[in-house]
Each structure stands twice: as C-alpha cells, then as structure tokens.
Scaffold this motif. Structure first.
Motif, PDB file in Angstrom:
ATOM      1  N   PRO A  31     -10.907  -7.907  -6.451  1.00 43.64           N
ATOM      2  CA  PRO A  31     -11.427  -6.785  -5.662  1.00 43.64           C
ATOM      3  C   PRO A  31     -11.753  -7.264  -4.240  1.00 43.64           C
ATOM      4  O   PRO A  31     -12.081  -8.437  -4.045  1.00 43.64           O
ATOM      5  CB  PRO A  31     -12.703  -6.373  -6.403  1.00 43.64           C
ATOM      6  CG  PRO A  31     -12.980  -7.447  -7.380  1.00 43.64           C
ATOM      7  CD  PRO A  31     -11.735  -8.209  -7.615  1.00 43.64           C
ATOM      8  N   PRO A  32     -11.642  -6.369  -3.248  1.00 42.06           N
ATOM      9  CA  PRO A  32     -11.797  -6.748  -1.840  1.00 42.06           C
ATOM     10  C   PRO A  32     -13.036  -7.604  -1.560  1.00 42.06           C
ATOM     11  O   PRO A  32     -12.975  -8.564  -0.781  1.00 42.06           O
ATOM     12  CB  PRO A  32     -11.907  -5.402  -1.129  1.00 42.06           C
ATOM     13  CG  PRO A  32     -11.161  -4.461  -1.988  1.00 42.06           C
ATOM     14  CD  PRO A  32     -11.358  -4.924  -3.391  1.00 42.06           C
ATOM     15  N   GLU A  33     -14.119  -7.262  -2.205  1.00 45.96           N
ATOM     16  CA  GLU A  33     -15.378  -7.982  -1.988  1.00 45.96           C
ATOM     17  C   GLU A  33     -15.223  -9.482  -2.280  1.00 45.96           C
ATOM     18  O   GLU A  33     -15.517 -10.337  -1.457  1.00 45.96           O
ATOM     19  CB  GLU A  33     -16.437  -7.366  -2.915  1.00 45.96           C
ATOM     20  CG  GLU A  33     -17.852  -7.748  -2.614  1.00 45.96           C
ATOM     21  CD  GLU A  33     -18.390  -7.056  -1.366  1.00 45.96           C
ATOM     22  OE1 GLU A  33     -19.381  -7.535  -0.858  1.00 45.96           O
ATOM     23  OE2 GLU A  33     -17.779  -6.047  -0.908  1.00 45.96           O
ATOM     24  N   LYS A  34     -14.686  -9.774  -3.475  1.00 47.09           N
ATOM     25  CA  LYS A  34     -14.493 -11.168  -3.906  1.00 47.09           C
ATOM     26  C   LYS A  34     -13.452 -11.848  -3.036  1.00 47.09           C
ATOM     27  O   LYS A  34     -13.558 -13.021  -2.708  1.00 47.09           O
ATOM     28  CB  LYS A  34     -14.021 -11.194  -5.365  1.00 47.09           C
ATOM     29  CG  LYS A  34     -15.072 -10.737  -6.346  1.00 47.09           C
ATOM     30  CD  LYS A  34     -15.700 -11.946  -7.027  1.00 47.09           C
ATOM     31  CE  LYS A  34     -17.024 -11.586  -7.676  1.00 47.09           C
ATOM     32  NZ  LYS A  34     -16.901 -10.498  -8.651  1.00 47.09           N
ATOM     33  N   ARG A  35     -12.433 -11.058  -2.686  1.00 45.02           N
ATOM     34  CA  ARG A  35     -11.347 -11.604  -1.880  1.00 45.02           C
ATOM     35  C   ARG A  35     -11.902 -12.145  -0.563  1.00 45.02           C
ATOM     36  O   ARG A  35     -11.486 -13.185  -0.079  1.00 45.02           O
ATOM     37  CB  ARG A  35     -10.352 -10.477  -1.605  1.00 45.02           C
ATOM     38  CG  ARG A  35      -8.962 -10.928  -1.307  1.00 45.02           C
ATOM     39  CD  ARG A  35      -8.086  -9.747  -0.969  1.00 45.02           C
ATOM     40  NE  ARG A  35      -7.982  -8.778  -2.048  1.00 45.02           N
ATOM     41  CZ  ARG A  35      -7.577  -7.528  -1.875  1.00 45.02           C
ATOM     42  NH1 ARG A  35      -7.268  -7.081  -0.674  1.00 45.02           N
ATOM     43  NH2 ARG A  35      -7.496  -6.697  -2.897  1.00 45.02           N
ATOM     44  N   GLY A  36     -12.837 -11.400   0.016  1.00 45.84           N
ATOM     45  CA  GLY A  36     -13.461 -11.828   1.264  1.00 45.84           C
ATOM     46  C   GLY A  36     -14.136 -13.176   1.112  1.00 45.84           C
ATOM     47  O   GLY A  36     -14.039 -14.037   1.983  1.00 45.84           O
ATOM     48  N   GLN A  37     -14.794 -13.367  -0.024  1.00 45.18           N
ATOM     49  CA  GLN A  37     -15.480 -14.645  -0.238  1.00 45.18           C
ATOM     50  C   GLN A  37     -14.478 -15.788  -0.346  1.00 45.18           C
ATOM     51  O   GLN A  37     -14.688 -16.867   0.193  1.00 45.18           O
ATOM     52  CB  GLN A  37     -16.333 -14.571  -1.503  1.00 45.18           C
ATOM     53  CG  GLN A  37     -17.543 -13.681  -1.321  1.00 45.18           C
ATOM     54  CD  GLN A  37     -18.237 -13.376  -2.628  1.00 45.18           C
ATOM     55  OE1 GLN A  37     -17.929 -13.956  -3.672  1.00 45.18           O
ATOM     56  NE2 GLN A  37     -19.176 -12.447  -2.595  1.00 45.18           N
TER      57      GLN A  37
END
Lengths: 331, 246
Positions: free
Chosen positions: B114-120
C-alpha cells in the motif's frame, strides 16, 4: 524488475476517471496542467472541488516526491508546498499507474505576474520567497529546483507559492533535480550538496533572470561571466552588493539575505535618490507612469503635425501642376 | 543490509558496433557479475530520433540491467547525471525487492505494498542511494564520427562528478576510450574520486570505421575485478605490515 527507462509519460485523455485501488476515490480529469521529467500533472475534479493529480509510470520517483510533500505538510505554520491529499494506484488495462493528489494552487507564474506589475512587486515577492525558504531550511530541507516556473503567485493578496517540490532534498544530501541556469554546479560555483546557500544561489539567478528575461548561455562560466553580466545591466545596479555576496556563498541563511534586501528596498535607497518619502522603486514607478502620459500627448502632437505637412504638400503639387499647365498653354 | 559498492559502466557512443563480440551478450555477462551497464546514444544535430541504428543502445542497457537514453549532444550533461542516478536507484530498488520477497514471500514487491508502506521503503532506497559507494567506469566511443562531440562529453563528465560528489557516499571514476591504438580500449583516467580537471583530454585518434563495442565492454569488465583483487591484495599486505610492525 529492472527495466530500462522508457517514456514515463502516461497520457490520460480529458474526461477520463482515475480511480484509486486502495482508497476507492475517483477523480475526473479536466485538463493538463503541465508535464515534467517525472510525470504529468492534471487538473481534476473530486467531489465538487478542484485538485491537482500527478500521474507517472515511475513508481520510485513519484513515491519519493510524495515523501517530500508529506514532510513539507508537517512543517508547522505556513503552507510551503501544495498540500498533499493522498496517493493511490490506478489499475488500467495497460498496467498499474501510481498517482498522487495534491492541492490545486491557482495563480500566475512569477514572470507572467511581473509583466503587468511595477518593479517593487518583484522585491516584495523576493522577500516572501526568502522568508519561506528560511522556514524550509529550518525544517531541514532545501528546495533544490528553484526557478521562476516553479513559483506561482496566488491571491489576492499576491502571495508566492511553490509549485513543484520534486527537487526538494534533505539538508546534507545531493540535490538530484535542478535546472542548469539556476544551478551553482553548472556555473562552476559550488557543489550540489543540499544546503541553504544552494537555494540562495538560485534566488540570485532568479534576479539575474529578471534582468535578462531571455537568460544567457554559459560562456566562460564562473564568477568572471556573472560579474560582467551584473556590472553591465542597469536593473541589476541596486542588487549588485547582494548578488556579489550571494554568488560567493556569503549568506549562511535566507534571513541574512532577506535582511539585506529589506534594507535595500526601504531605508537606504530613499536617502540616496529622490525626495519622495516612499523610496526609490515607488519614485521610479511614478516617473514611469508620468512619462507614459507624456508619451500619449506627444503622439497626438505628432499626428497633428503630420496632417499639416500633408496639406502643404498637396498645395505644392497643385501649384507645380498649374505652372506646368500655364507653360503648356503659352507654348 | 550490506550497502557495499555499486558498480556501473557508462557507455557513451553514437553508433552501432560492427566488430567483435555481441555487446548485448557482454552486457548480460556484466549483469551476472553485478555490474550495471548504462548506455547513452548521442545523435548528431541533424539526426532525428529513430533514424540511426541506435536500437542497440537500448538493447545493451536492457540486457545489462541499466538505463539507456538517446540524446542530442547539447543535453548530454543532464542525461549523464540522470542515467547514472536512475541506474543506482534501480539497482538498489532491485536489491530491496529481493529482500522484500524474502521477508514477505509470495513474490511481494515494493509496488504491491500500500502507498503508505511504499513511502517508507522508498525512504530506505533514497537513503542508500545517498550513502552507498559508487564505482563508475566511463567508456567513450572515440571513433571518427564522435570527434566534434568529445569536448561536450568531457564537460558532462566533470558535471557528473560534481553531482555524485555532493552525495555522502564515496565515488571512484575512471575513463577509458575505445577503440584504442593497440588494445580494444585505452585508459584516459585511472580510478580517481574526482573528475575536477581531466588530466588527459580525449586524444583525436583517426581510426577506420570500426566500433568494437563488444570487446571494449568485455575488457572494461575486467578492469573492475582487477582493481578489486589488487585492492584486496594491497589491503592484506597493509594489514600484514601493520601487524608485524606492532
């Protein structure tokens, strides 16, 4: 997994609906706002409000950009960049396309705005810009790709806003996105390490760009070339001491540069030049509008004179013809 | 994760190979050795995209796990930098995806998060890109048609050095030209951390029409391992001396 770089552009036809796989939100594409190295930005409608949607095939750079936007929205107080709304994936028949949604900042780009304004506005916008930069730097970030195209004037009241934060870099890292004309590395005048003085150099080049709207090519490069261009230009006269300092990296932070500009625009110049209490730029502006009016009356005068000349010429012609006619008669 | 050193070959050429081994095959070999091959194809001013036989440029990079770009000489500086950085990110991304698959299983990769995790995860990629050590061997085609482009090539390499040296990680650059007089490639600049001033400018070598891209790449691959083993030897030797000294 490892693909060679292909064209990153995704063409989304106007009227299409982009829908997110994770958050299930839908955006109606209205028109294209611009496209850059990392993707294309569209104006879109969501729930009666306008937003900007950036679409790209390059998951990595778009994710990096979202990280920056999120950090910027955490900077307290002012809104520095466009505020971040959400990131999602759009599943299409030709693959998954990542996109993110941000606030739609409406306005004119810096030099378009300046075209219809008087000189002093440029100074005010510079002061605003330096104030914002100071906050960004304090938060541990450097803008990186600072240039007139990335600056938008929203309002009223006119307020400078940042459009593309793709080049924003953590202090101490290497600036990855920049535009040669505004980049001190290109001019051979420093590194691309993200530090406040990197952005301030770009502010210096924005002033140069204001005086040389068509910009200029790199010839010998370095201080030799820039110095010549500063000394030669009339508009840059008053900025000279500041430009000398900024191109030598002598401003440690945006506040110092802002202070010097502030002094330039207010106290000192008024004492030096005219007797108007508002200072030099205003005096200049006044003179300009005066000369504008004078110009118009002069044009009218010229027109009158032209009419007069025409009548005289016609009479002379008639007279000559008459003389020839008389001579013909007598012969 | 062991950050180690990223290794790249940056090939700058304006034409097709016509001599020796198939460069696309050599590029595949390079990838097996963990060396990414980036290729920049330079167009002449009056040349249109796709007109020239520059498809090989893409093929070599694809096969070598690198990035390719076809440009006019005027855009070279920006391109050299962009290609190098992109290839670094791509390699790191590849490493991270491998780790993710190991941790999460099911062929899960960064794009599946998901985008959130991808950012990390992306923050980690950026962080490594900033701090990893980098070795770039630049291989420049100096066949006759490249003659007028060489000053621009030189300038853009200095520019690349400015960009990469603004990172926290260490860099090593070396420059080779091909075809060489006697061997398939000729050294112009030994491994150095900075390309501030190029000691040797590109010499004008009037060669015939041969462009031995394949053999040149093959020899360049050897220059990495040579250097590594030499360094290791030197390192061991130093340690030995220190030990005996103390």
């Amino acid at each position: 997994m490892m693909n060679t770089s292909k064209n990153q552009e995704v063409n989304v036809p106007i009227g299409s609906i982009i829908s997110g796989k994770w958050n299930q939100k839908q955006y109606l594409i209205l028109r294209e706002l611009g496209s850059g190295a990392t993707g294309t930005v569209y104006l879109a409608k969501y729930d009666q409000s306008k937003v900007a949607v950036k679409v790209s095939r390059d998951t990595l750079s778009i994710t990096s950009e979202v990280n920056v936007l999120k950090h910027l929205s955490k900077v307290q107080g002012k809104t520095l960049g466009p505020s971040f709304i959400e990131m999602d994936d759009w599943v299409t028949s030709s693959g998954t396309v990542p996109f993110y949604v941000m606030e739609y900042v409406q306005g004119e780009s810096l030099f378009v705005f300046m075209r219809q304004r008087k000189d002093e506005w440029f100074g005010i916008l510079l002061l605003q810009l330096l104030g914002d930069l100071a906050e960004l730097h304090n938060a541990g970030w450097v803008f990186g790709d600072l240039k007139p195209d990335n600056l938008l004037i929203s309002g009223p009241p006119p307020k400078i806003r940042w459009l593309d934060v793709g080049g924003t870099t953590m202090v101490g890292r290497a600036v990855k996105e920049y535009t040669e004309f505004f980049d001190r590395g290109f001019w051979g005048m420093g590194s691309r390490r993200a530090e406040p003085s990197y952005d301030l150099f770009a502010v210096g080049m924005i002033i140069m760009n204001y005086a040389y709207p068509k910009r200029f090519d790199k010839k010998e490069g370095g201080w030799t070339q820039l110095k010549k261009l500063i000394d030669r230009n009339r508009i840059l006269g008053k900025y000279r001491p500041i430009l000398y300092k900024v191109f030598h990296g002598q401003y440690q932070n945006a506040i110092d540069m802002r202070q010097d500009l502030l002094e330039l625009y207010s106290g000192k110049s008024a004492a030096k030049t005219t007797n108007t209490p508002t200072g030099k730029p205003a005096a200049q502006a006044y003179q300009q509008s005066q000369s504008g009016r004078a110009g118009r009356t002069q044009q009218k005068k010229i027109k009158k004179r032209r009419h007069f000349m025409e009548t005289v010429l016609i009479f002379i012609f008639l007279f000559v013809f008459y003389v020839v006619y008389l001579m013909g008669q007598t012969l | 994760m062991n950050k180690g050193t990223l290794r790249q070959i940056l090939l700058i050429t304006d034409g097709c190979s016509n001599h020796g081994e198939d460069p696309v095959a050599i590029a595949a070999l390079a990838r097996e050795k963990g060396i990414a091959i980036n290729v920049i194809g330079i167009l002449s001013q009056n040349e249109a995209y796709g007109e020239h036989g520059l498809k090989e440029v893409e093929d070599i990079a694809m096969s070598g796990g690198g990035v390719s770009q076809i440009v006019y000489a005027t855009q070279l500086a920006q391109t050299v930098k962009m290609v190098t950085q992109k290839a670094m990110t791509q390699t790191i991304h590849g490493m991270i995806n491998k780790e993710l698959t190991q941790i999460l299983g099911d062929e899960q990769q960064m794009e599946d998060l998901p985008p959130e995790k991808r950012g990390q995860v992306m923050e980690v990629v950026d962080e490594i890109g900033e701090t990893v050590n980098l070795e770039v061997l630049i291989l420049v085609d100096i066949s006759a048609s490249m003659d007028d482009k060489l000053p621009t090539v030189q300038e853009s390499l200095i520019d690349l050095s400015i960009s990469l040296n603004s990172r926290t990680g260490n860099n090593q650059f070396s420059i080779y030209a091909f075809p060489g007089k006697k061997q398939s490639i000729e050294k112009l600049q030994d491994w150095t951390p900075q390309l501030d001033t190029l000691a040797k400018t590109f010499k004008k070598i009037s060669t015939g029409g041969i462009t031995p891209t394949g053999p040149a790449l093959k020899e360049a691959l050897g220059l990495f391992s040579d250097k590594r083993s030499k360094r290791k030897l030197l390192g061991d030797y130093d340690e030995y001396v220190e030990e005996s000294g103390s």
